[in-house]
Design a protein around this motif. Structure first.
Motif, mmCIF file in Angstrom:
data_model
loop_
_atom_site.group_PDB
_atom_site.id
_atom_site.type_symbol
_atom_site.label_atom_id
_atom_site.label_comp_id
_atom_site.label_asym_id
_atom_site.label_seq_id
_atom_site.Cartn_x
_atom_site.Cartn_y
_atom_site.Cartn_z
ATOM 1 N N ASN A 452 0.808 -1.228 0.000
ATOM 2 C CA ASN A 452 0.000 0.000 0.000
ATOM 3 C C ASN A 452 0.835 1.270 0.000
ATOM 4 O O ASN A 452 0.301 2.354 -0.230
ATOM 5 N N THR A 453 2.135 1.144 0.261
ATOM 6 C CA THR A 453 2.979 2.335 0.370
ATOM 7 C C THR A 453 4.136 2.317 -0.637
ATOM 8 O O THR A 453 4.173 3.116 -1.558
ATOM 9 N N GLY A 475 0.420 9.820 -1.798
ATOM 10 C CA GLY A 475 0.094 8.404 -1.953
ATOM 11 C C GLY A 475 0.654 7.557 -0.828
ATOM 12 O O GLY A 475 -0.022 6.658 -0.307
ATOM 13 N N GLY A 479 -1.572 5.482 1.983
ATOM 14 C CA GLY A 479 -1.392 4.041 2.141
ATOM 15 C C GLY A 479 -0.966 3.665 3.543
ATOM 16 O O GLY A 479 -1.444 2.666 4.105
ATOM 17 N N CYS A 513 -4.233 -0.124 -2.279
ATOM 18 C CA CYS A 513 -3.144 0.047 -3.256
ATOM 19 C C CYS A 513 -3.587 0.809 -4.511
ATOM 20 O O CYS A 513 -2.920 1.779 -4.905
ATOM 21 N N SER A 516 -3.901 4.381 -3.642
ATOM 22 C CA SER A 516 -2.598 5.043 -3.501
ATOM 23 C C SER A 516 -2.025 5.429 -4.864
ATOM 24 O O SER A 516 -1.468 6.521 -5.027
ATOM 25 N N ASN A 520 -1.523 9.386 -5.978
ATOM 26 C CA ASN A 520 -0.204 9.816 -6.442
ATOM 27 C C ASN A 520 -0.308 10.499 -7.803
ATOM 28 O O ASN A 520 0.219 11.604 -8.007
#
Length: 560
Positions: A452-453, A475, A479, A513, A516, A520
């Motif tokens: 997620n990150t 993002g 996340g 995800c 994110s 972004n």
């Protein structure tokens, strides 16, 4: 391979062969009385001493050697190290335990974890090696020309490492408790001391060499007993990975080692081992997706691409790593089925140690079960070492040497790295003393955090030139917050974040995800005008290096 390494590998194989030759009926593991077991203890102590010895012979005095092993690892060796780095206690013990406990639904862990390496091979392996630095946070900081992105990436790396390592130390603690007859907490402390010892001496160079040895230990310990166990269960024992289907069919008819199951016990087993008995389609897809993107975002796996000579070796090492990993995952369902055959009603209490419980009940013998336990120990130690190196580098290299004191000497950076390594070992031990879930479930939470990150921001950093520091920060923060919320909700037993909820802590990436990614991209496009020309030029230079663009083409992109 050096003469020393050949001698060490020979010693490992000799220990495994000795355990098999001495195999005899052993005491029960989970009807056991706690106590010190001399032969397994001798095998374990010998291997632990070997790991520390490798650290002594691999000691380093430079940051390059400590963080990336001097870029001297080949495709075969790096593939074995990737596999060992990857095949943690969650893979060695946890996957078989989940398949034992959850049946068909547990296959999602195997599909997701192996599928993640396809993403790595296709999207990230070669570009990251081409970039040629030390860590993922460093790549992100340079790509987005932003110290804030670098620091946030380092923080996330540390959180992933702490979560993941907690699960490994749970497995390590269970193994040491069985072998040495000591308390779980004492076992965790002793194993942490071993890891810390060879990490402080040798960094990534010692970690890589130890991981190559540990792969031999764990894969031989995992696969060799299967032939004997399958024969004990009534099979031919020629190729257990293709034979266990008939044993599974018998289980669904209630045929187990102790007799015949019936009534609710048989109905419960059938529900687990038939599709969708333990979860629905959404939960299965969410789990697989989370583990795939999490695999491709793990910082200690991504760091391995910096330890090789070039991008071609990086690609080939992924293929070798996937092959080595596949050997273990091909065998995990066999252990789960044999576990149900020998111990059909063990439940959650036995799940995390089913690879020991099933061989013990089948009478495999204490010496070789000790070697099997040493394989599980090797799996946990190898992953913990890689995690701690990744987390320590996030502090010492990406914060101290890059931001706080950029003019520091190699010696100062190395001292900080070693100090942080010791501190992180202590923090992980404290967390591991009271783990919140099954081994593989804790690991899945770490994968959700990575997926997620780091996965969205790294993929966009490589493949979307429009992504900028504002989008990357937005993002990653989204996340991180969403994943931590899911993890807290899991511990608090809130239905939304439980196994059957919409956003389970182990499977949150299916929703978080893509969000994110979208945040972004959206924020990057909305803030495009806020970037100065110098920052844009630096980002384009990194993109050109990632994709081997000619310098004149890069200049053209910048001017347009």
């Amino acid at each position: 391979m050096s003469r020393l390494m050949r001698l060490l590998w020979t010693a490992v194989l000799w220990l495994g062969g000795s355990g098999l030759a001495q195999a005899s009926a052993g005491e029960e593991i989970y009807s056991i009385l706690p106590g010190f077991k001399p032969v397994p203890a001798l095998i374990m102590i010998s291997l632990l001493a070997l790991y520390v010895l490798v650290g002594v012979f691999s000691r380093v005095s430079s940051t390059s050697g400590y963080w990336i092993a001097g870029r001297g690892i080949g495709k075969f060796g790096n593939g074995a190290a990737i596999a060992s780095d990857w095949m943690s206690a969650a893979s060695f013990m946890g996957v078989a335990g989940l398949l034992y406990l959850k049946g068909w639904f547990g296959l999602g862990y195997i599909v997701g974890w192996t599928g993640g390496y396809v993403l790595l091979l296709a999207l990230l392996a070669a570009p990251l090696r081409r970039f040629g630095k030390y860590t993922v946070p460093e790549f992100l900081g340079d790509r987005f020309d932003c110290h804030s992105v670098r620091v946030l990436g380092a923080v996330i790396t540390i959180l992933i490492a702490l979560t993941y390592a907690t699960a490994q130390f749970k497995g390590i603690g269970l193994i040491c408790s069985w072998i040495f007859g000591m308390e779980y907490s004492t076992s965790v402390l002793i194993s942490a001391a071993v890891v810390c010892a060879y990490l402080l001496l040798s960094g990534m160079r010692g970690v890589t060499r130890n991981q190559q040895i540990q792969y031999v230990v764990l894969i031989s310990a995992f696969m060799i007993p299967l032939w004997w166990l399958m024969r004990q269960a009534g099979g031919a024992g020629v190729l257990p990975q293709l034979e266990y289907g008939s044993l599974l069919s018998g289980l669904l008819d209630g045929k187990v080692a102790s007799g015949t199951l019936g009534g609710e016990e048989l109905a419960h087993l059938r529900r687990d081992y038939l599709p969708w008995g333990g979860g629905n389609l959404y939960q299965f897809i969410a789990l697989v997706f989370t583990l795939m993107v999490g695999t491709a975002g793990l910082p200690h796996i991504l760091m391995r691409f910096y330890t090789v000579k070039n991008e071609d070796v990086a690609r080939r090492s992924v293929l070798w790593g996937l092959f080595f990993i596949g050997l273990l995952y091909w065998s995990s369902p066999v252990y789960a089925t044999l576990g149900r055959f020998w111990n059909p009603l063990g439940g959650r209490e036995v799940a995390d140690v089913i690879i020991l419980s099933a061989p013990e009940r089948a009478g495999l013998g204490l010496p070789f079960i000790g070697y099997l336990a040493s394989g599980a120990m090797a799996a946990g130690l190898s992953t913990v070492a890689g995690l701690i190196v990744a987390a320590a580098s996030a502090v010492a290299h990406d914060w101290y040497a890059s931001i706080f004191k950029p003019n520091c000497t190699d010696k100062q950076a190395l001292s900080v790295g070693r100090m942080v390594t010791a501190i992180l070992c202590g923090v992980v031990v404290l967390l591991a003393l009271n783990p919140p879930a099954l081994i593989a479930q804790i690991v899945a939470m770490a994968f959700a955090l990575a997926g997620n990150t780091l996965f969205p921001v790294t993929v966009l950093a490589v493949w979307y030139s429009g992504s900028n520091k504002y989008g990357a920060l937005a993002g990653m923060i989204f996340g991180l917050v969403a994943t931590l919320l899911a993890m807290v909700g899991w511990v608090a037993e809130i239905p939304l974040f439980a196994d059957g909820g919409l956003l389970p802590a182990t499977s949150s990436a299916l929703l978080v995800c893509p969000a994110s990614f979208a945040i972004n991209i959206l924020v990057s496009n909305l803030t495009r005008g806020r970037l100065d020309a110098t920052s844009e030029e630096r980002m384009e230079e990194v993109m050109g290096k990632l994709h081997q663009l000619p310098e004149d083409l890069t200049d053209e992109v910048v001017t347009t």
